[in-house]
Scaffold this active site. Structure first.
Site: not given
Ligand code: KIV
Length: 304
Positions: A130, A132, A61-62, A199
């Site tokens: 993915k 978070e 999503d970056s 991260e």
């Protein structure tokens, strides 16, 4: 069509190589062989990343920031993520394609999260999604596992929580915070996660988490002791238009390369040196002559 893992030659000319699966990543962890991962968001870069032998491609999503120019990852939508995942999937022959679930797509309810995750596999061809977050995601991880959807979890500095974290800050620096992250990782593994991205956390903590888990860890800003590493493609090649974070190593200066090419093009067009004779299509002399006056005028008169 085979549903077993023998690889497929979808584009004819490209080599048939065994596809990377989560079993491959697991074997790499066990053998102590580092897992390589990069983000990609479009056909051309995904193709280069895949052909370079990278194991895992994350449609991160970056893309909200590096492709769409937003200030955070929060605005990107399900439709945009699906669109880019499809483009990446069309390019990839070998790597494991993981799609990032955008902010809001799994935060409202577990049921909605499962339905949105299924779209990435069904409509965009991803092999996994993915998400978070820590222990609070365990129920979702269990339900995704029941729905045959492999999950990559993401712990530590989680960009979708930028407002809660008060900025993009290294996480897990105190004993309590480190213990919580290590516990979250163990709980996510027990709930069914296939891999965990770590991260923005101290190297020592990432090393401890990596040694405690059976599943692989993939680090970004988490030191060299993770089972693998991931970077954002645009950071790797200097296309991010921002000062690189401490953990980024730039392997190329694509900004300089592209700027140089674009300036050269503008110069050549303005100088009328592009396109030249060899870059033009041609008519036969006969047709050219017929199009010119007086032949053209005579033809016109004959028609009236
Ligand atoms: O969106 C992304 O690119 C990511 C990586 C930084 C892991 O989540």
């Amino acid at each position: 069509m085979s549903i077993t893992n023998f690889g497929s030659a979808s584009s004819g000319v490209r080599a048939v190589t065994p596809k990377v699966t989560f079993q491959t990543l697991q074997e790499k962890k066990q053998a102590g062989r580092p897992i390589t991962a990069l983000t990609a968001y479009d056909y051309a870069t995904a193709r280069l990343v895949d052909e370079s032998g990278v194991d895992l491609i994350l449609v991160g999503d970056s893309l909200a920031m590096v492709v769409m120019g937003h200030e955070s990852t929060l605005p990107v939508t399900m439709d945009e993520m699906l669109h880019h995942t499809r483009a990446v999937r069309r390019a990839v022959n070998r790597a494991l394609v993981v799609a990032d679930m955008p902010y809001g797509s799994y935060h409202v309810s577990v049921t909605e999260g499962v339905a949105n995750a299924a779209r990435f596999l069904k409509e965009a061809g991803a092999a996994a999604v993915k998400i978070e977050g820590g222990a609070s995601r365990c129920e979702l991880v269990e339900r995704l596992t029941e729905a045959e959807i492999p999950i990559v979890c993401h712990l530590g500095l989680t960009p979708q929580a930028v407002h809660r974290m008060g900025g993009y800050k290294v996480q897990g620096k105190t004993l309590a915070a480190a213990e919580e992250l290590a516990r979250d990782a163990r709980m996510l593994e027990a709930a069914g996660a296939s891999t965990i991205v770590l991260e923005g956390m101290p190297r020592e903590l990432a090393a401890i988490i990596t040694s405690q888990l059976h599943i692989p860890t993939i680090g970004i800003g988490a030191g060299p002791d993770c089972d693998g590493q991931i970077l954002v493609f645009h950071d790797l090649v200097n296309l991010s238009f921002s000062r690189p974070a401490k953990f980024v190593r730039q392997y190329a200066d694509a900004a300089a390369l592209f700027r140089n090419a674009i300036e050269g093009y503008v110069h050549d067009v303005e100088e009328r040196s592009f396109p030249d004779e060899s870059e033009s299509y041609h008519l036969s002399k006969e047709v050219t002559d017929a199009l010119k006056p007086p032949a053209a005028k005579a033809r016109l008169l004959a028609k009236t």
